[in-house]
Design an enzyme around this catalytic site. Structure first.
Site, PDB file in Angstrom:
ATOM      1  CE1 TYR A 122     -34.156  39.958  44.351  1.00 40.99           C
ATOM      2  CE2 TYR A 122     -33.752  38.138  42.907  1.00 40.99           C
ATOM      3  CZ  TYR A 122     -34.536  39.249  43.238  1.00 40.99           C
ATOM      4  OH  TYR A 122     -35.367  39.446  42.127  1.00 40.99           O
ATOM      5  CB  SER A 151     -38.513  37.577  35.595  1.00 44.79           C
ATOM      6  OG  SER A 151     -38.547  38.976  36.240  1.00 44.79           O
ATOM      7  CE1 TYR A 171     -43.366  42.530  39.307  1.00 48.52           C
ATOM      8  CE2 TYR A 171     -41.544  41.934  38.374  1.00 48.52           C
ATOM      9  CZ  TYR A 171     -42.375  41.662  39.404  1.00 48.52           C
ATOM     10  OH  TYR A 171     -41.734  40.780  40.532  1.00 48.52           O
ATOM     11  NE  ARG A 207     -38.492  41.753  48.033  1.00 54.60           N
ATOM     12  CZ  ARG A 207     -38.729  41.659  46.745  1.00 54.60           C
ATOM     13  NH1 ARG A 207     -37.541  41.242  45.978  1.00 54.60           N
ATOM     14  NH2 ARG A 207     -39.865  41.639  46.311  1.00 54.60           N
ATOM     15  CE  LYS A 222     -45.584  34.934  40.491  1.00 59.23           C
ATOM     16  NZ  LYS A 222     -45.122  35.908  41.671  1.00 59.23           N
ATOM     17  CG  HIS A 257     -43.574  38.814  45.011  1.00 56.22           C
ATOM     18  ND1 HIS A 257     -44.359  39.611  44.071  1.00 56.22           N
ATOM     19  CD2 HIS A 257     -42.507  38.820  44.983  1.00 56.22           C
ATOM     20  CE1 HIS A 257     -43.128  39.881  43.211  1.00 56.22           C
ATOM     21  NE2 HIS A 257     -42.114  39.502  43.557  1.00 56.22           N
TER      22      HIS A 257
END
Length: 383
Positions: A24, A106, A129, A164, A254, A278
């Site tokens: 990850y 985060s 977010y 991913r 960002k 990112h």
């Protein structure tokens, strides 16, 4: 093995962490072309060596958003950090505060805003977010204000997650239910030290900030699937206008890779931007941050505080990013590798390495202050 560089901590993290957690943090999206470019393009930038200058006194301090820092460096927001060491976000906040640099929490952290504030005893930045439940987004803002967060970082480059593939293969995403849990359990069992210290003693393993809106699965159940279903792809610049009206402190946007978007962030009242792809985890094939940074910095000048991330693995890379136009950098993978490979001591050691490498780079480019690092410190910028 004793770490002598940030890359050594990557190897230590690979040895210490369950496979799904290492993949990850280590992986990118699709073919990982941008992930590779981020590192390669920075390494290709030649510093301009100058000699016989008085570099007996080097000043690495700077000021960002009214806060004096010991280094032009912040610990970037990284999801799931609390799984890389026991209550990892608290560790990051404590180390950053002791070192005199910012820590940014985060939205997708294991430790909640309240826990990090309580157990670190220090203020920090919060990365937001926006999820579909706008009411809960406003609740997160209220929690950040109550915790005394000194800046808000709004991430805008994840309207939907990039694919991913490593996370699918490792079992972190794409395998909900008992099959995914069994794969992760098996990988964890192969790392008994992690399994005891973090897997057992580091509970609870929930996404503390968003647990109230996760539904029945508050942990890793199809992690990226939850992001896909709950992040809001309808966000526009109008939403940034509304956020600016609701947050009185420094606002940092960002995920900027285009000069026109940087100008739009300025129009909306942002105080700063992070030039970022990112970490190569979203749209594969976009430019590296090192290539994107100079025209963006030129476009906004001193009207915005320009930060940068992606690909930074050393103090030399920090100096390169500053020379390309950044006022500060965010360490992402580098600090989480150190956390996973060495815990709090690893993060502390990494920051000492970064500082030592910066001192050498500054001395041998004839620069004694952070404010004086510009493109004259480079042989040439990337074409």
């Amino acid at each position: 093995m004793k770490a002598a560089s940030a890359l050594d901590y990557r190897e230590l993290a690979r040895r210490h962490l369950p496979h799904f957690l290492f993949e990850y943090i280590d992986g990118g999206s699709y073919a990982e072309a941008t992930l590779a470019r981020n590192v390669a393009d920075l390494a290709a930038i030649s510093l301009r060596q100058r000699v016989l200058r008085d570099v007996s006194s080097l000043d690495l301090t700077t000021t960002l958003f009214g806060q004096k820092l010991s280094l032009p460096v912040a610990l970037a927001p990284v999801g799931l950090t609390g799984l890389y060491a026991r209550r990892g976000e608290v560790i990051g906040a404590k180390v950053a505060a002791a070192r005199g640099i910012p820590f940014c929490l985060s939205t997708l952290s294991v430790c909640s805003i309240a826990e990090v504030r309580r157990d670190s005893g220090a203020p920090f930045w919060f990365q937001l977010y926006a999820i579909r439940d706008r009411g809960y987004t406003r609740e997160l803002l209220a929690q950040a204000r109550e915790a005394g967060c000194t800046a808000l970082m709004f991430t805008v480059d994840l309207p939907m997650p990039g694919s991913r593939y490593r996370d699918v293969r490792s079992g972190l995403s794409g395998a909900p239910g008992w099959r995914g849990a069994l794969r992760r359990f098996g990988q964890s069992a192969l790392r008994p030290r992690w399994a005891w210290d973090v897997g057992l003693m580091g509970r609870p393993h929930i996404l503390g900030n968003v647990a109230p809106v996760l539904g029945p699965n508050t942990g890793l159940e199809d992690f990226l699937g939850w992001i896909r279903d709950n992040f809001d792809p309808s966000l526009t610049w109008r939403d940034l206008d509304l956020l600016r009206a609701d947050w009185s402190g420094p606002l940092i946007v960002k995920g900027i890779l285009d000069a026109d978007d940087a100008r739009e962030a300025l129009r909306c009242g942002a105080d700063g931007i992070v030039v970022s792809n990112h970490g190569g985890r979203q749209l594969d094939g976009v430019p590296s941050t090192a290539r994107a940074l100079p025209p963006i910095a030129d476009a906004v000048g001193d009207a915005l505080t320009v930060l940068a991330d992606s690909g930074i693995r050393s103090g030399l890379d920090v100096v390169r990013m500053l020379a390309l136009g950044a006022k500060g950098v965010l360490l992402g993978r580098a600090w989480v590798y150190a956390l996973g490979g060495g815990g709090a001591a690893g993060v502390e050691h990494l920051l000492r390495l970064i500082e030592a490498e910066m001192r050498v780079a500054m001395a041998l480019t004839g620069v004694t202050r952070i404010a004086d690092i510009d493109r004259s410190a480079l042989v040439e910028a990337l074409a």
